[in-house]
Design a protein around this motif. Structure first.
Motif, PDB file in Angstrom:
ATOM      1  N   PRO A 248       5.558  13.610  -2.352  1.00  0.00           N
ATOM      2  CA  PRO A 248       6.492  12.694  -3.021  1.00  0.00           C
ATOM      3  C   PRO A 248       6.596  13.003  -4.512  1.00  0.00           C
ATOM      4  CG  PRO A 248       4.820  11.506  -1.743  1.00  0.00           C
ATOM      5  CD  PRO A 248       4.374  12.919  -1.841  1.00  0.00           C
ATOM      6  N   PRO A 249       7.708  12.629  -5.135  1.00  0.00           N
ATOM      7  CA  PRO A 249       7.817  12.782  -6.593  1.00  0.00           C
ATOM      8  C   PRO A 249       6.683  12.042  -7.289  1.00  0.00           C
ATOM      9  CG  PRO A 249       9.931  12.167  -5.635  1.00  0.00           C
ATOM     10  CD  PRO A 249       8.917  12.034  -4.545  1.00  0.00           C
ATOM     11  N   ARG A 250       6.111  12.671  -8.312  1.00  0.00           N
ATOM     12  CA  ARG A 250       4.986  12.054  -9.016  1.00  0.00           C
ATOM     13  C   ARG A 250       5.485  11.162 -10.147  1.00  0.00           C
ATOM     14  NH1 ARG A 250      -0.504  15.421  -8.487  1.00  0.00           N
ATOM     15  NH2 ARG A 250      -0.143  16.135  -6.359  1.00  0.00           N
ATOM     16  N   HIS A 251       4.890  10.000 -10.217  1.00  0.00           N
ATOM     17  CA  HIS A 251       5.209   9.041 -11.269  1.00  0.00           C
ATOM     18  C   HIS A 251       3.898   8.367 -11.658  1.00  0.00           C
ATOM     19  CE1 HIS A 251       7.994   5.569 -12.774  1.00  0.00           C
ATOM     20  NE2 HIS A 251       7.120   5.948 -13.662  1.00  0.00           N
ATOM     21  N   LEU A 252       3.065   9.113 -12.386  1.00  0.00           N
ATOM     22  CA  LEU A 252       1.745   8.605 -12.746  1.00  0.00           C
ATOM     23  C   LEU A 252       1.889   7.359 -13.619  1.00  0.00           C
ATOM     24  CD1 LEU A 252      -0.231  11.894 -13.495  1.00  0.00           C
ATOM     25  CD2 LEU A 252       0.090  10.689 -11.328  1.00  0.00           C
ATOM     26  N   GLY A 253       1.167   6.326 -13.245  1.00  0.00           N
ATOM     27  CA  GLY A 253       1.276   5.046 -13.939  1.00  0.00           C
ATOM     28  C   GLY A 253       2.187   4.067 -13.230  1.00  0.00           C
ATOM     29  N   TYR A 254       2.824   4.520 -12.135  1.00  0.00           N
ATOM     30  CA  TYR A 254       3.698   3.608 -11.375  1.00  0.00           C
ATOM     31  C   TYR A 254       2.886   2.436 -10.837  1.00  0.00           C
ATOM     32  CZ  TYR A 254       7.354   2.140  -8.133  1.00  0.00           C
ATOM     33  OH  TYR A 254       8.313   1.419  -7.466  1.00  0.00           O
ATOM     34  N   LEU A 255       1.665   2.723 -10.404  1.00  0.00           N
ATOM     35  CA  LEU A 255       0.719   1.675 -10.011  1.00  0.00           C
ATOM     36  C   LEU A 255      -0.472   1.734 -10.952  1.00  0.00           C
ATOM     37  CD1 LEU A 255       0.734   2.045  -6.115  1.00  0.00           C
ATOM     38  CD2 LEU A 255       2.020   0.420  -7.503  1.00  0.00           C
ATOM     39  N   ASP A 256      -0.885   0.554 -11.436  1.00  0.00           N
ATOM     40  CA  ASP A 256      -1.906   0.524 -12.482  1.00  0.00           C
ATOM     41  C   ASP A 256      -2.739  -0.743 -12.329  1.00  0.00           C
ATOM     42  OD1 ASP A 256      -2.605  -0.407 -15.510  1.00  0.00           O
ATOM     43  OD2 ASP A 256      -2.580   1.771 -15.355  1.00  0.00           O
ATOM     44  N   HIS A 257      -3.991  -0.687 -12.774  1.00  0.00           N
ATOM     45  CA  HIS A 257      -4.871  -1.850 -12.656  1.00  0.00           C
ATOM     46  C   HIS A 257      -4.489  -2.997 -13.594  1.00  0.00           C
ATOM     47  CE1 HIS A 257      -7.493   0.890 -10.384  1.00  0.00           C
ATOM     48  NE2 HIS A 257      -8.032  -0.210  -9.897  1.00  0.00           N
ATOM     49  N   ARG A 258      -3.604  -2.759 -14.522  1.00  0.00           N
ATOM     50  CA  ARG A 258      -3.143  -3.848 -15.390  1.00  0.00           C
ATOM     51  C   ARG A 258      -1.998  -4.644 -14.765  1.00  0.00           C
ATOM     52  NH1 ARG A 258      -4.659   0.294 -18.798  1.00  0.00           N
ATOM     53  NH2 ARG A 258      -5.929  -0.278 -20.623  1.00  0.00           N
ATOM     54  N   GLN A 259      -1.490  -4.166 -13.639  1.00  0.00           N
ATOM     55  CA  GLN A 259      -0.316  -4.775 -13.020  1.00  0.00           C
ATOM     56  C   GLN A 259      -0.697  -5.852 -12.007  1.00  0.00           C
ATOM     57  OE1 GLN A 259       1.338  -1.261 -11.278  1.00  0.00           O
ATOM     58  NE2 GLN A 259       2.547  -0.716 -13.085  1.00  0.00           N
ATOM     59  N   HIS A 260       0.268  -6.741 -11.766  1.00  0.00           N
ATOM     60  CA  HIS A 260       0.180  -7.709 -10.680  1.00  0.00           C
ATOM     61  C   HIS A 260       1.073  -7.193  -9.549  1.00  0.00           C
ATOM     62  CE1 HIS A 260      -1.843 -10.515 -13.359  1.00  0.00           C
ATOM     63  NE2 HIS A 260      -0.869 -10.322 -14.229  1.00  0.00           N
ATOM     64  N   LEU A 261       0.487  -6.983  -8.382  1.00  0.00           N
ATOM     65  CA  LEU A 261       1.204  -6.399  -7.255  1.00  0.00           C
ATOM     66  C   LEU A 261       1.437  -7.444  -6.170  1.00  0.00           C
ATOM     67  CD1 LEU A 261      -0.888  -3.102  -6.838  1.00  0.00           C
ATOM     68  CD2 LEU A 261       0.988  -3.540  -8.433  1.00  0.00           C
ATOM     69  N   LEU A 262       2.612  -7.372  -5.546  1.00  0.00           N
ATOM     70  CA  LEU A 262       2.940  -8.204  -4.394  1.00  0.00           C
ATOM     71  C   LEU A 262       3.299  -7.281  -3.238  1.00  0.00           C
ATOM     72  CD1 LEU A 262       3.688 -10.886  -2.956  1.00  0.00           C
ATOM     73  CD2 LEU A 262       5.968 -10.687  -3.997  1.00  0.00           C
ATOM     74  N   LEU A 263       2.626  -7.442  -2.100  1.00  0.00           N
ATOM     75  CA  LEU A 263       2.880  -6.628  -0.926  1.00  0.00           C
ATOM     76  C   LEU A 263       3.422  -7.512   0.190  1.00  0.00           C
ATOM     77  CD1 LEU A 263       0.950  -4.795  -2.616  1.00  0.00           C
ATOM     78  CD2 LEU A 263       0.047  -3.942  -0.443  1.00  0.00           C
ATOM     79  N   LEU A 264       4.547  -7.072   0.772  1.00  0.00           N
ATOM     80  CA  LEU A 264       5.210  -7.837   1.823  1.00  0.00           C
ATOM     81  C   LEU A 264       5.545  -6.927   2.993  1.00  0.00           C
ATOM     82  CD1 LEU A 264       7.815  -9.738  -0.416  1.00  0.00           C
ATOM     83  CD2 LEU A 264       5.701 -10.703   0.515  1.00  0.00           C
ATOM     84  N   GLY A 265       5.332  -7.419   4.217  1.00  0.00           N
ATOM     85  CA  GLY A 265       5.812  -6.659   5.355  1.00  0.00           C
ATOM     86  C   GLY A 265       4.845  -6.547   6.502  1.00  0.00           C
ATOM     87  N   SER A 266       4.872  -5.389   7.149  1.00  0.00           N
ATOM     88  CA  SER A 266       4.201  -5.174   8.424  1.00  0.00           C
ATOM     89  C   SER A 266       2.696  -5.012   8.251  1.00  0.00           C
ATOM     90  CB  SER A 266       4.776  -3.925   9.098  1.00  0.00           C
ATOM     91  OG  SER A 266       4.271  -2.763   8.465  1.00  0.00           O
ATOM     92  N   CYS A 267       2.002  -4.811   9.379  1.00  0.00           N
ATOM     93  CA  CYS A 267       0.548  -4.657   9.310  1.00  0.00           C
ATOM     94  C   CYS A 267       0.161  -3.399   8.544  1.00  0.00           C
ATOM     95  CB  CYS A 267      -0.071  -4.660  10.700  1.00  0.00           C
ATOM     96  SG  CYS A 267       0.726  -3.592  11.904  1.00  0.00           S
ATOM     97  N   PHE A 268       1.064  -2.417   8.440  1.00  0.00           N
ATOM     98  CA  PHE A 268       0.736  -1.241   7.653  1.00  0.00           C
ATOM     99  C   PHE A 268       0.593  -1.591   6.177  1.00  0.00           C
ATOM    100  CE2 PHE A 268       1.917   2.534   5.162  1.00  0.00           C
ATOM    101  CZ  PHE A 268       0.905   3.388   5.567  1.00  0.00           C
ATOM    102  N   VAL A 269       1.429  -2.506   5.668  1.00  0.00           N
ATOM    103  CA  VAL A 269       1.301  -2.901   4.268  1.00  0.00           C
ATOM    104  C   VAL A 269      -0.026  -3.641   4.048  1.00  0.00           C
ATOM    105  CG1 VAL A 269       2.289  -5.242   4.022  1.00  0.00           C
ATOM    106  CG2 VAL A 269       2.795  -3.522   2.324  1.00  0.00           C
ATOM    107  N   GLU A 270      -0.527  -4.281   5.095  1.00  0.00           N
ATOM    108  CA  GLU A 270      -1.834  -4.930   4.983  1.00  0.00           C
ATOM    109  C   GLU A 270      -2.947  -3.891   4.937  1.00  0.00           C
ATOM    110  OE1 GLU A 270      -2.404  -8.242   7.554  1.00  0.00           O
ATOM    111  OE2 GLU A 270      -0.676  -9.288   6.679  1.00  0.00           O
TER     112      GLU A 270
END
Length: 329
Positions: free
Chosen positions: A9-31
């Motif tokens: 996949p295209p790299r986007h370092l910093g797209y996910l970070d420990h300073r962020q608040h994340l919301l995950l929605l969807g199927s059991c794979f997202v769990e």
């Protein structure tokens, strides 16, 4: 010769970070992915309504999460000795109606209050097939083992999915300017739809995501589906049911996500915290001993040093838990 189709996949370092608040929605794979992130100390809210498989049910629950309007007793029904909600997974069901309703609304309120600070929303669609309640026309998130005659099954159209999701995208653009939306399609095969039906479903979801990406720059895509189908491409990467990915497949997909989106600092944090996480999960085989007390104290010292290195990460719960466990010995 290279006997693999490596998905990079295209790299986007910093797209996910420990300073962020994340919301995950969807199927059991997202769990699965959410658990992986939680075990590495990301700030994650996973499925406030429980597991959701189709795009329409996620839209319905998103609208409720934004409004914060509580559910009422009229939204529940009794079956098999349990009170259920057609908008929720069975983990919210209860033999007591008031308890079920209180659980549902506590979880809703927490998600509603957290939403304005959300930096990334990860959505995994599992199937484009939906079940419509004949009595009301409502698309249900879970059938709760009701008779098949209660529902009408249909395949959502790409245009209908896009029409329902574009308002969500526009809301995020205007009200959550710091936020981006990361779509994935679950690699879990829904063989109850038939092999061909599963492919039609997944293709519908992929086409809808592509359309949404063309509509907005805040929409991104992570190819978890392609990684399992085209890169791993072997039954040894499936669980014993031959539909869900195995633990090694989930670990590999997580590695690709890490390499694509995490900064070196976040990778280091994830590595350090996972070691602490496994230590926190350890329990002695022979009861509470002095050796175990020493182990807990060393773990507490590690947590405190971790917090000193990364003060923006909340470890107060772990510190209190360790202190309590030490006192109990």
């Amino acid at each position: 010769m290279n006997f693999r189709t490596v998905i990079d996949p295209p790299r986007h370092l910093g797209y996910l970070d420990h300073r962020q608040h994340l919301l995950l929605l969807g199927s059991c794979f997202v769990e699965n992915m959410g658990a992986w992130l939680q075990q590495r100390k990301f700030d994650v809210d996973i499925n406030p309504f429980g597991t959701l498989y189709n795009p329409e049910s996620i839209v319905r629950n998103w609208e409720r999460m934004v409004s914060g309007a509580p559910f009422t007793a009229d939204d529940l029904f009794l079956s098999g000795g349990l009170w259920h909600s057609y908008d929720h997974h069975s983990r919210f069901s209860s033999p007591d109606r008031d308890s079920a309703l209180a659980h549902i609304n506590r979880r809703l309120a927490a998600a509603h209050d957290r939403l304005p600070a959300t930096d990334r929303i990860v959505v995994t669609w599992g199937s484009a097939y939906v079940y419509r309640l004949n009595a009301t026309g409502q698309v249900v998130a879970n059938c709760h083992k009701q008779p098949a005659s209660t529902f009408t099954r249909e395949l959502l159209a790409v245009d209908d999915i896009v029409a329902r999701w574009l308002p969500i995208v526009r809301y995020i653009e205007s009200s959550l300017p710091q936020c981006r939306l990361l779509f994935t399609v679950s690699p879990i095969r829904h063989l109850s739809d038939g092999a061909h039906g599963n492919q039609l479903s997944k293709a519908t979801l992929l086409l809808a995501i592509d359309r949404l990406q063309r509509e907005s720059r805040i929409c991104d895509y992570f190819p978890s589906y392609e990684i399992l189908m085209d890169d791993l491409r072997d039954y040894r990467f499936y669980d014993t049911d031959m539909t869900h990915p195995s633990a090694s497949a989930i670990a590999y997909i997580s590695e690709v996500l890490t390499e694509s989106y995490l900064t070196p600092e976040s990778r280091e944090i994830a590595t350090q915290w996972y070691k602490i996480y496994t230590a926190l999960a350890h329990r002695p085989l022979t009861g509470d001993t002095e050796g175990y007390r020493t182990f807990l104290q060393k773990t507490l010292d590690r947590v405190i040093r971790f917090h000193q290195a990364y003060p923006y990460i909340d470890v107060s719960h772990e510190i209190e838990e360790l202190k309590t466990r030490i006192k109990q010995i």
